[in-house]
Design an enzyme around this catalytic site. Sequence first.
Site, PDB file in Angstrom:
ATOM      1  N   LYS A 185      10.281 -43.250  -7.818  1.00  0.00           N
ATOM      2  CA  LYS A 185       9.695 -42.313  -8.962  1.00  0.00           C
ATOM      3  C   LYS A 185      10.889 -43.715 -10.427  1.00  0.00           C
ATOM      4  CE  LYS A 185      11.453 -39.330 -11.948  1.00  0.00           C
ATOM      5  NZ  LYS A 185      11.192 -40.293 -12.999  1.00  0.00           N
ATOM      6  N   GLY A 237      21.702 -42.876 -11.924  1.00  0.00           N
ATOM      7  CA  GLY A 237      21.630 -42.085 -13.334  1.00  0.00           C
ATOM      8  C   GLY A 237      22.953 -41.734 -13.661  1.00  0.00           C
ATOM      9  N   SER A 238      22.912 -39.989 -14.151  1.00  0.00           N
ATOM     10  CA  SER A 238      23.363 -39.530 -15.543  1.00  0.00           C
ATOM     11  C   SER A 238      23.848 -38.706 -14.017  1.00  0.00           C
ATOM     12  CB  SER A 238      23.394 -39.280 -16.626  1.00  0.00           C
ATOM     13  OG  SER A 238      22.269 -37.698 -15.799  1.00  0.00           O
ATOM     14  N   THR A 239      25.345 -38.561 -14.298  1.00  0.00           N
ATOM     15  CA  THR A 239      26.487 -37.550 -13.152  1.00  0.00           C
ATOM     16  C   THR A 239      25.938 -36.013 -13.582  1.00  0.00           C
ATOM     17  OG1 THR A 239      28.267 -38.523 -13.534  1.00  0.00           O
ATOM     18  CG2 THR A 239      28.294 -36.526 -13.757  1.00  0.00           C
ATOM     19  N   GLY A 242      22.795 -36.724 -11.908  1.00  0.00           N
ATOM     20  CA  GLY A 242      22.734 -36.288  -9.818  1.00  0.00           C
ATOM     21  C   GLY A 242      23.466 -35.028  -9.601  1.00  0.00           C
ATOM     22  N   GLU A 259      24.498 -43.031  -7.451  1.00  0.00           N
ATOM     23  CA  GLU A 259      24.854 -43.379  -8.003  1.00  0.00           C
ATOM     24  C   GLU A 259      25.138 -42.882  -9.322  1.00  0.00           C
ATOM     25  OE1 GLU A 259      26.661 -46.326  -9.901  1.00  0.00           O
ATOM     26  OE2 GLU A 259      24.732 -47.415 -10.220  1.00  0.00           O
ATOM     27  N   CYS A 293      26.464 -49.374 -15.619  1.00  0.00           N
ATOM     28  CA  CYS A 293      27.347 -48.425 -14.920  1.00  0.00           C
ATOM     29  C   CYS A 293      28.838 -48.713 -14.980  1.00  0.00           C
ATOM     30  CB  CYS A 293      26.686 -47.406 -14.047  1.00  0.00           C
ATOM     31  SG  CYS A 293      25.962 -49.032 -12.654  1.00  0.00           S
ATOM     32  N   GLU A 392      31.858 -41.307 -21.043  1.00  0.00           N
ATOM     33  CA  GLU A 392      30.316 -42.618 -20.472  1.00  0.00           C
ATOM     34  C   GLU A 392      29.503 -42.861 -21.713  1.00  0.00           C
ATOM     35  OE1 GLU A 392      26.776 -42.485 -18.224  1.00  0.00           O
ATOM     36  OE2 GLU A 392      27.688 -44.876 -16.902  1.00  0.00           O
TER      37      GLU A 392
HETATM   38  P1  NAP Z   1      19.179 -39.805 -16.288  1.00  0.00           P
HETATM   39  O1  NAP Z   1      18.771 -38.333 -17.092  1.00  0.00           O
HETATM   40  O2  NAP Z   1      20.193 -39.104 -14.762  1.00  0.00           O
HETATM   41  O3  NAP Z   1      17.449 -39.699 -15.212  1.00  0.00           O
HETATM   42  C1  NAP Z   1      17.541 -40.542 -14.589  1.00  0.00           C
HETATM   43  C2  NAP Z   1      16.254 -40.437 -13.741  1.00  0.00           C
HETATM   44  O4  NAP Z   1      15.987 -39.620 -13.261  1.00  0.00           O
HETATM   45  C3  NAP Z   1      15.546 -40.525 -14.613  1.00  0.00           C
HETATM   46  O5  NAP Z   1      14.081 -40.834 -14.004  1.00  0.00           O
HETATM   47  C4  NAP Z   1      14.758 -39.505 -15.147  1.00  0.00           C
HETATM   48  O6  NAP Z   1      13.363 -39.022 -15.259  1.00  0.00           O
HETATM   49  C5  NAP Z   1      14.812 -38.300 -13.953  1.00  0.00           C
HETATM   50  N1  NAP Z   1      15.446 -37.068 -13.944  1.00  0.00           N
HETATM   51  C6  NAP Z   1      16.007 -36.271 -14.862  1.00  0.00           C
HETATM   52  N2  NAP Z   1      16.065 -34.438 -14.640  1.00  0.00           N
HETATM   53  C7  NAP Z   1      15.629 -35.105 -12.996  1.00  0.00           C
HETATM   54  C8  NAP Z   1      15.651 -34.236 -12.111  1.00  0.00           C
HETATM   55  N3  NAP Z   1      16.235 -32.830 -12.507  1.00  0.00           N
HETATM   56  N4  NAP Z   1      16.235 -34.165 -10.673  1.00  0.00           N
HETATM   57  C9  NAP Z   1      15.160 -35.763 -10.722  1.00  0.00           C
HETATM   58  N5  NAP Z   1      15.444 -36.250 -11.641  1.00  0.00           N
HETATM   59  C10 NAP Z   1      15.728 -36.283 -12.623  1.00  0.00           C
HETATM   60  O7  NAP Z   1      19.707 -40.685 -17.039  1.00  0.00           O
HETATM   61  P2  NAP Z   1      18.836 -41.339 -19.008  1.00  0.00           P
HETATM   62  O8  NAP Z   1      18.288 -39.703 -19.324  1.00  0.00           O
HETATM   63  O9  NAP Z   1      18.014 -42.025 -18.808  1.00  0.00           O
HETATM   64  O10 NAP Z   1      20.124 -41.814 -19.663  1.00  0.00           O
HETATM   65  C11 NAP Z   1      20.963 -40.384 -20.189  1.00  0.00           C
HETATM   66  C12 NAP Z   1      22.719 -41.364 -19.504  1.00  0.00           C
HETATM   67  O11 NAP Z   1      22.913 -41.136 -18.416  1.00  0.00           O
HETATM   68  C13 NAP Z   1      22.751 -42.250 -20.423  1.00  0.00           C
HETATM   69  O12 NAP Z   1      23.238 -41.694 -21.697  1.00  0.00           O
HETATM   70  C14 NAP Z   1      23.656 -42.989 -19.375  1.00  0.00           C
HETATM   71  O13 NAP Z   1      25.278 -42.009 -19.934  1.00  0.00           O
HETATM   72  C15 NAP Z   1      23.637 -42.550 -17.685  1.00  0.00           C
HETATM   73  N6  NAP Z   1      23.419 -43.226 -17.062  1.00  0.00           N
HETATM   74  C16 NAP Z   1      23.710 -43.909 -16.653  1.00  0.00           C
HETATM   75  C17 NAP Z   1      23.227 -45.019 -15.536  1.00  0.00           C
HETATM   76  C18 NAP Z   1      24.078 -45.254 -14.375  1.00  0.00           C
HETATM   77  O14 NAP Z   1      23.694 -45.789 -13.592  1.00  0.00           O
HETATM   78  N7  NAP Z   1      25.233 -44.553 -13.880  1.00  0.00           N
HETATM   79  C19 NAP Z   1      22.162 -44.904 -15.791  1.00  0.00           C
HETATM   80  C20 NAP Z   1      20.910 -44.544 -17.101  1.00  0.00           C
HETATM   81  C21 NAP Z   1      21.987 -43.473 -17.316  1.00  0.00           C
HETATM   82  P3  NAP Z   1      13.478 -38.692 -17.057  1.00  0.00           P
HETATM   83  O15 NAP Z   1      14.145 -39.488 -18.044  1.00  0.00           O
HETATM   84  O16 NAP Z   1      11.933 -38.513 -17.412  1.00  0.00           O
HETATM   85  O17 NAP Z   1      14.519 -37.454 -17.667  1.00  0.00           O
END
Ligand code: NAP
Length: 487
Positions: A185, A237-239, A242, A259, A293, A392
């Site tokens: 996904k 993705g985000s902490t 996670g 991660e 990240c 972050e």
């Molecule tokens: P995110 O909210 O962590 O989303 C990552 C993925 O998880 C997306 O596909 C998201 O879909 C999905 N998701 C959201 N809630 C979920 C849940 N409860 N269960 C399963 N999957 C879920 O990241 P983001 O909104 O795109 O970015 C927000 C912040 O996260 C950024 O500003 C950055 O600080 C951080 N980030 C970190 C990394 C990294 O590599 N460490 C990568 C990306 C972002 P939806 O987006 O539709 O909610």
Amino acid sequence: MSEQADSLYRRERLFIGGEWRPSTALDSIGVISPFTEQPVGRAPGTAPADVDAAVAAAQGALTESPWASWDAESRADALDRLADALELRAPATAGLVTAENGMPISVSSTVEGPGPARTLRYYAQLARTVAQEERRPAASGSGTTVVRREPVGVIAVVVPWNFPQSLTMFKVAAALAAGCAVVVKPAPETVLDAFQLADAAQEAGLPDGVVNVITGGGDIGAYLVGHPGVDKVAFTGSTEVGRAIGEVCGRLLRPVTLELGGKSAAIVLDDADLASAVRGLAWACLLNSGQTCYTSSRVLAPRGRYDEVVDAVADLARSLRIGDPSDPATRVGPLVSARQRDRVESYIAAGRADGARVVTGGGRPADFERGWFVEPTVFADVDNSAAVAREEIFGPVLVVIPYDDLDQAVAMANDSPYGLAGTVWTSDEDKGLEIARRMRTGTVGVNFYNLDLGAPFGGVKASGLGRELGPEGLAAYVEYKSVYLRR
Ligand code: NAP
Ligand code: MG
């Protein structure tokens, strides 16, 4: 290209069980260009019934399809064919990622386009060398034990938008090498490039259901993560998200790799050659406009050279060409979304409010009427306890913090909720390694930062659980079984 895909930018169906199936969702997902703010494409939404179908298809691949009985060599050959098919698509994939998330094409064409094939080939080779079964004389006396490496099962792969191709393949390649089946996904922002994997899986002749690609937002991600048919979750993705996934997996006793975010430190030693360090910092600190990240977003500088380091980092930030991400000369593109720009701007405001000094940047570049740009921004006179030094930001924002001696530098580097990565800049590599040993993070680069596919990557503390890449990354998709034989 698959016949059902009208174009790479307009997908009509989901990839489930080896075929293109219509989604049962009523919605669809539009992708907006971060540069033009105009639509670049569209994909179908995903409903829970589609997730059920994808998970069932993956389960079927593990029980009824030839995949289940293939030996490691046959799986490795399939991984190589998948790599060939992705390699053919690499230029198109790079362009697609750039159109979706604004990644400079110089980065997407070297990382996102060709990267997935490299990861697959690494794991294909590894799969050929790891025995599926091993016989050991029983340590406790008579008998022999057969230790089997069995696939964990159905893997839910949930990934973000920042390096969508690389981060997907870190999981998928290892999972397939171990004999698992995956349901991928992608993030809505980068939903289109995920279907490159589906096209390639079809072309490579992977058995039906081994690779499934669905879409959807956080609600569908959550439904997939908690699905009774899923055996393991792999998330980047985000902490915050996670933690939520970790809670669900904890309750279900479901293995999970997370991660997550980082706030890594770049420790500049007083013997560093600043000219060459700064060239390296461009990649280590600002890659993908800071939306990486492992980026070293906290620069720790010796007090005796503080002004010099601040000036050098500010000169670097000013020198990076901002612009159209599809232009090979561009070094800093727009941020992925208006929401991400708001977030970065709110951190810049917080930095100012905390009394930090903006040395360069701090706003939107003047030359663009459109596009979610933020200027590369450098803060000086920052305290390690300030929000801009602890959280972050995920944008082109660096803070430069002075230190008095190396012990204090290491202590400050480690004084962070995160522990993903870090860098050390010095003219003495041995000394760099010595400092690296003292840093409480999953990875450290000395005078550069480059992920090694052959070595474990991941974080400690709020940066996550488990490791990807290397043989350690394969182990995450293996379940061990011991069979005790009397003789
Ligand atoms: P995110 O909210 O962590 O989303 C990552 C993925 O998880 C997306 O596909 C998201 O879909 C999905 N998701 C959201 N809630 C979920 C849940 N409860 N269960 C399963 N999957 C879920 O990241 P983001 O909104 O795109 O970015 C927000 C912040 O996260 C950024 O500003 C950055 O600080 C951080 N980030 C970190 C990394 C990294 O590599 N460490 C990568 C990306 C972002 P939806 O987006 O539709 O909610
Ligand atoms: Mg999101």
